[in-house]
Design a protein around this motif. Structure first.
Motif, PDB file in Angstrom:
ATOM      1  N   TYR A  98       1.298   4.089  -3.029  1.00 46.89           N
ATOM      2  CA  TYR A  98       1.040   5.498  -2.708  1.00 46.89           C
ATOM      3  C   TYR A  98       2.230   6.375  -3.106  1.00 46.89           C
ATOM      4  O   TYR A  98       2.043   7.440  -3.724  1.00 46.89           O
TER       5      TYR A  98
ATOM      6  N   THR B 258       2.546   9.360  -5.860  1.00 49.03           N
ATOM      7  CA  THR B 258       3.031  10.683  -5.445  1.00 49.03           C
ATOM      8  C   THR B 258       4.053  11.221  -6.432  1.00 49.03           C
ATOM      9  O   THR B 258       4.028  12.399  -6.813  1.00 49.03           O
TER      10      THR B 258
ATOM     11  N   SER C 263       0.825  -1.208   0.000  1.00 49.44           N
ATOM     12  CA  SER C 263       0.000   0.000   0.000  1.00 49.44           C
ATOM     13  C   SER C 263       0.860   1.259   0.000  1.00 49.44           C
ATOM     14  O   SER C 263       0.596   2.209  -0.744  1.00 49.44           O
TER      15      SER C 263
END
Length: 225
Positions: free
Chosen positions: A63, A67, A59
């Motif tokens: 992420y 980004t 996860s």
């Protein structure tokens, strides 16, 4: 080579078969009615799970990849450079303060056969001005290459200009933040390729074995690449 001048659809079907049957890509079908992203979280998550990363690491890595890929203040080149670093060297992940930082490898460079190579066609890119690249190649759910194909009577230059316009903000620049190489080709001229932002005149042409006509130049050069 017999068959020069056949419709683009025939060429596209043949190239799909080449990737599926000779290069062992998984063919995922027509993605024209799908909400597509340059990072397919399901495919990437499945790969990382198979590589035995913990759910929290997966996860966090996804992420952090988003980004870098989606930073609104960067240029396409800056996005692409940051994503390349993650693809090549992995994503440093720390789940909690005080824990050791571990590197989540998005691509298995040591054992290429462990990666999930997939191919989709007619990949709709939604936005203010919708586009639909002919073929998109992904490694572990991350889009790394786009291919535009043309009928043999249409110049490869048209495919290159289509690739370049797709990279503009007004079209689908966001999709190309992960893409590392783009191809344009047809059956009569073969193939030309470049990186993100490469000007049309700087696209390269594969020149090896030009007199070998045992198969289409487009197929031959895609296999070599």
């Amino acid at each position: 080579m017999n068959g020069i001048g056949k419709p683009e659809r025939v060429t596209q079907n043949r190239v799909i078969a080449l990737f599926r049957d000779e290069l062992e890509y998984r063919y995922l079908g027509d993605w024209s009615d799908r909400d597509n992203s340059n990072v397919d979280e399901k495919l990437l998550g499945d790969y990382l799970t198979g590589a035995r990363y913990a759910p929290e690491q997966i996860s966090r890595a996804i992420y952090l990849l988003h980004t870098e890929a989606d930073n609104p203040i960067r240029t396409l080149y800056e996005h692409n450079k940051a994503v390349y670093s993650m693809l090549r060297y992995g994503v440093p992940v720390k789940i909690e303060t005080g824990e050791v930082t571990e590197t989540v490898m998005l691509i298995n460079w040591a054992r290429p056969e462990k990666n999930d190579f997939v191919l989709a066609e007619e990949v709709t890119l939604r936005g203010d001005l919708e586009r639909r690249p002919d073929l998109v190649l992904c490694i572990n759910g991350i889009a790394v290459a786009v291919i535009e194909l043309k009928n043999s009577y249409v110049s490869i230059g048209d495919g290159i200009r289509q690739l370049l316009s797709n990279q503009q903000k007004m079209f689908n620049e966001w999709f190309f933040t992960t893409v590392q190489i783009v191809f344009a080709g047809n059956d009569s001229e073969g193939m030309r390729y470049g990186a993100i932002g490469t000007e049309e005149k700087m696209f390269l042409k594969w020149k090896e074995d030009e007199d070998d006509n045992t198969r289409y130049k487009l197929d031959k050069y895609l296999l070599k690449m």
